[in-house]
Design an enzyme around this catalytic site. Structure first.
Site, PDB file in Angstrom:
ATOM      1  N   ASP A  38      65.332   4.321  49.506  1.00 34.11           N
ATOM      2  CA  ASP A  38      66.658   4.830  49.149  1.00 34.11           C
ATOM      3  C   ASP A  38      66.645   6.276  48.673  1.00 34.11           C
ATOM      4  OD1 ASP A  38      65.353   3.989  46.824  1.00 34.11           O
ATOM      5  OD2 ASP A  38      67.225   3.527  45.786  1.00 34.11           O
ATOM      6  N   GLU A  60      53.267   2.483  54.408  1.00 35.23           N
ATOM      7  CA  GLU A  60      52.964   3.892  54.133  1.00 35.23           C
ATOM      8  C   GLU A  60      51.492   4.230  54.333  1.00 35.23           C
ATOM      9  OE1 GLU A  60      56.750   2.937  51.924  1.00 35.23           O
ATOM     10  OE2 GLU A  60      54.793   1.949  52.144  1.00 35.23           O
ATOM     11  N   HIS A 123      64.621   2.384  39.130  1.00 30.65           N
ATOM     12  CA  HIS A 123      63.639   1.607  39.896  1.00 30.65           C
ATOM     13  C   HIS A 123      62.627   2.561  40.542  1.00 30.65           C
ATOM     14  CE1 HIS A 123      66.714   2.795  42.815  1.00 30.65           C
ATOM     15  NE2 HIS A 123      65.830   2.613  43.767  1.00 30.65           N
ATOM     16  N   HIS A 124      61.467   2.053  40.845  1.00 31.04           N
ATOM     17  CA  HIS A 124      60.332   2.800  41.393  1.00 31.04           C
ATOM     18  C   HIS A 124      59.708   3.765  40.380  1.00 31.04           C
ATOM     19  CE1 HIS A 124      61.500   0.905  44.996  1.00 31.04           C
ATOM     20  NE2 HIS A 124      62.045   1.901  45.652  1.00 31.04           N
ATOM     21  N   GLY A 421      35.788   7.534  55.183  1.00 29.32           N
ATOM     22  CA  GLY A 421      35.356   6.209  55.614  1.00 29.32           C
ATOM     23  C   GLY A 421      36.233   5.070  55.133  1.00 29.32           C
ATOM     24  N   ASP A 451      36.179  -5.758  64.353  1.00 29.44           N
ATOM     25  CA  ASP A 451      37.162  -6.797  64.040  1.00 29.44           C
ATOM     26  C   ASP A 451      37.561  -6.776  62.564  1.00 29.44           C
ATOM     27  OD1 ASP A 451      34.625  -7.602  63.292  1.00 29.44           O
ATOM     28  OD2 ASP A 451      34.699  -9.542  64.307  1.00 29.44           O
ATOM     29  N   ASN A 478      32.341  -8.810  66.372  1.00 29.67           N
ATOM     30  CA  ASN A 478      30.956  -9.120  65.985  1.00 29.67           C
ATOM     31  C   ASN A 478      30.928  -9.866  64.653  1.00 29.67           C
ATOM     32  OD1 ASN A 478      31.652  -6.962  64.396  1.00 29.67           O
ATOM     33  ND2 ASN A 478      29.997  -5.620  65.078  1.00 29.67           N
ATOM     34  N   GLY A 480      32.623  -9.927  61.642  1.00 33.27           N
ATOM     35  CA  GLY A 480      32.652  -9.490  60.250  1.00 33.27           C
ATOM     36  C   GLY A 480      32.279  -8.053  60.013  1.00 33.27           C
ATOM     37  N   GLU A 484      28.565  -3.300  56.203  1.00 33.38           N
ATOM     38  CA  GLU A 484      28.305  -3.836  54.872  1.00 33.38           C
ATOM     39  C   GLU A 484      27.120  -4.812  54.897  1.00 33.38           C
ATOM     40  OE1 GLU A 484      31.324  -3.214  55.925  1.00 33.38           O
ATOM     41  OE2 GLU A 484      32.343  -2.149  54.304  1.00 33.38           O
TER      42      GLU A 484
END
Length: 571
Positions: A38, A60, A123-124, A421, A451, A478, A480, A484
């Site tokens: 708004d 966003e 608000h916000h 990253g 994925d 692959n 996952g 990591e």
């Protein structure tokens, strides 16, 4: 309290919002990313009135990623969010653009200046009457903050912010309060285009640095050139290519600089990333007695875990705001002018050849009877399929590291986020890049994402469909978070993800004529790449490509191992 400008005092009165969007159009922006809220709704009415297109993203964060991708193709971009809730959702993407030198104009719809002055409980807000708190958060990830609270200053603030965004190649933040949108300001200023030229170097300093560089170049017996991302971000590629072509010096790129150099040049030698380098590159570059380093960003993933072995005593660094020759630094001497003059005066040099990268499948992969698609096989095979002018986006993970083994045809644009990253970046960035490509008449935008990463921002595919875009999307299944896994917790459940039915998503998101594919073997990849209909780039193509869970590019494995050691250090 600021007073309004009397319309009678203005030669050509225009509304603040019109002035802002006309300036954005002037510098090359044609599409504006973001979401309605708004506090920005009235401002959004001015976008189509000033030759711009509203994109309309799903959130966003994705809009920020998309604006980043758009800017990397077009040179600058814009995003509109609303106060507080909207801008904070975008700040991760804006931070990435700041760290990686990407110019985004972030426009935030604000409560009215009257509400701000009175500290209303709106608000916000945080409910404490502080309307500057979010702008203060953004100051650390913006090279300029312009709060448009006074019509007397608005035009000057807008011009300065956009110019800084372009010249520093970093995001800027512009607040646009609801009661400022229609305020009248001087439109006659628009008749004079913004000056987007870089301030020239002090000529005496520049000439001195050029002579010093030439002295060391002519003395060198085995020089090399290493190009990184800031050569691209700070618009020094023309001068860089002139130097590369005139000298014939073997030229390499860092991972963040992938795509910055024409890889069809005879003296292009491949990717240098310390221990993660292409075959023969580390030995050739690290044995050089002089390395011309252009626009370097020596981050951990960009150096394969800080495994560079180039002595500063053998290095000349060229940057946007200084030149460093060995250990002597020359502040304020920008690389563009120095590179141009060095190329013009170079003369004959001692040049030893470097390695020549190619897209040949490794011998062990050619001999193997295993039909499984491996990382080592796929990335050189991809290089055989790519075409000139393609835009290629790779996500942090296997794709970012695998693409090092792909030699590009001419004029390929490569987009990745090696330093920041942020997982999920590539899918959002692909939307912005594909839109910019469409505006420029570039046929193919191609995404490679894992994925796990895709699941964070998958809904941006719906924005691609909404805007009639036709990228080719590869989702690497692959099972996952592979990068990591190699850092820590290979079999931990926190590195697992839900198993989606990926190829059904385009239809779910409203695609009428998208084509979807699943490929599980090398032969199926070959058939796909040989399919002329698939390769056209005239409709959205979605490919789920299956690779082993425990397979990764060698460079990723070594970089992940280095990251794990860095994370584990106690002092």
């Amino acid at each position: 309290m600021a007073t309004d400008i009397k319309t009678s005092e203005l030669k050509n009165p225009v509304d603040v919002a019109e002035y802002l969007f006309r300036r954005l159009h002037e510098v090359g922006v044609r599409s504006v990313h973001g979401l309605p809220g708004d506090y920005n709704l009235v401002a959004l009415d001015y976008i189509p009135k000033n030759g711009l297109r509203w994109v309309g993203n799903v959130n966003e964060l994705n809009a920020g990623y998309a604006a980043d991708g758009y800017a990397r193709v077009k040179g600058i971009s814009a995003i509109v969010t609303t106060f507080g809730v909207g801008e904070l959702s975008a700040i991760n993407a804006i931070s990435g653009a700041y760290s990686e030198y990407v110019p985004i104009v972030h426009i935030v719809g604000y409560p009215s200046t009257i509400s701000q002055r009175n500290g209303l409980l709106l608000h916000h807000t945080l409910g404490n009457g502080d309307f500057n708190v979010f702008a203060n958060m953004s100051r650390n990830v913006s090279c300029n903050v312009a709060l448009l609270n006074d019509p007397h200053e608005a035009a000057t603030q807008i011009d300065h912010a956009i110019r800084e965004c372009y010249l520093q190649s970093r995001p800027v933040y512009i607040s646009l309060p609801t009661d400022m949108v229609r305020k009248k300001i001087e439109g006659a200023r628009l008749e004079k285009p913004l000056d987007l030229t870089f301030p020239p170097n002090d000529e005496e300093k520049e000439n001195y640095v050029v002579e010093v560089v030439l002295k060391y170049l002519h003395a060198a017996k085995n020089p090399a050139i290493l190009v990184d991302a800031c050569a691209q971000r700070h618009r020094a590629l023309d001068e860089t290519h002139e130097l590369i072509k005139k000298t014939g010096i073997p030229t390499f790129v860092a991972p963040m600089g992938k795509g910055a150099v024409d890889e069809t040049l005879p003296n292009y030698g491949g990717v240098y990333a310390g221990d993660g380098s292409n075959a023969g590159v580390r030995e050739r570059l690290e044995s050089s007695d002089l390395v011309l380093s252009i626009g370097a960003i020596k981050s951990d993933f960009n150096t394969a875990g800080f495994t560079y072995r180039i002595s500063q005593l053998n290095t000349i660094d060229f940057h946007s705001n200084y030149t460093r020759v060995k250990y002597s630094e020359y502040p304020g001497v920008r690389m563009n002018g120095v590179l141009r003059k060095v190329a013009a005066k170079i003369g004959k040099l001692n040049v030893q050849e470097g390695p020549i990268p190619n897209n040949r499948i490794p011998a062990e992969e050619r001999k193997s009877e295993d039909t499984t698609i491996t990382q080592a096989w796929f990335w050189p095979r991809l290089g055989q399929w790519l075409e000139p002018k393609d835009i290629v986006i790779t996500e942090t993970g296997t794709a970012n590291f695998g693409i090092w083994e792909t030699r590009f045809p001419k004029d390929v644009t490569a987009i990745s986020q090696v330093l920041w990253g942020s997982i999920g970046y590539a899918t959002g960035s692909c939307q912005g890049a594909a839109l910019a490509a469409k505006e420029l008449g570039v046929k193919r935008t191609i995404l490679f994402t894992g994925d796990g990463s895709f699941q964070l921002t998958a809904q941006e595919v719906s924005t691609m469909i909404r805007n009639g875009l036709s990228p080719i999307l590869f989702v690497i299944n692959n099972a996952g978070y592979t990068i990591e896994r190699y850092i820590h917790g290979f079999d931990a459940d926190y590195n697992d993800i839900p198993d989606w039915q990926y190829t059904k998503l385009p239809e779910v998101f409203g695609a009428k004529d998208a084509k979807t594919y699943q490929v599980r073997t090398k032969e199926e990849v070959n058939r796909l790449f040989e399919d002329r209909d698939f390769s056209q780039g005239d409709k959205l193509r979605f490919v789920e490509i299956f690779m082993p869970r425990d397979d990764a590019p060698i460079a990723l494995k070594s970089t992940a191992e280095a990251a794990a050691k860095t994370n584990a250090k106690m002092e």
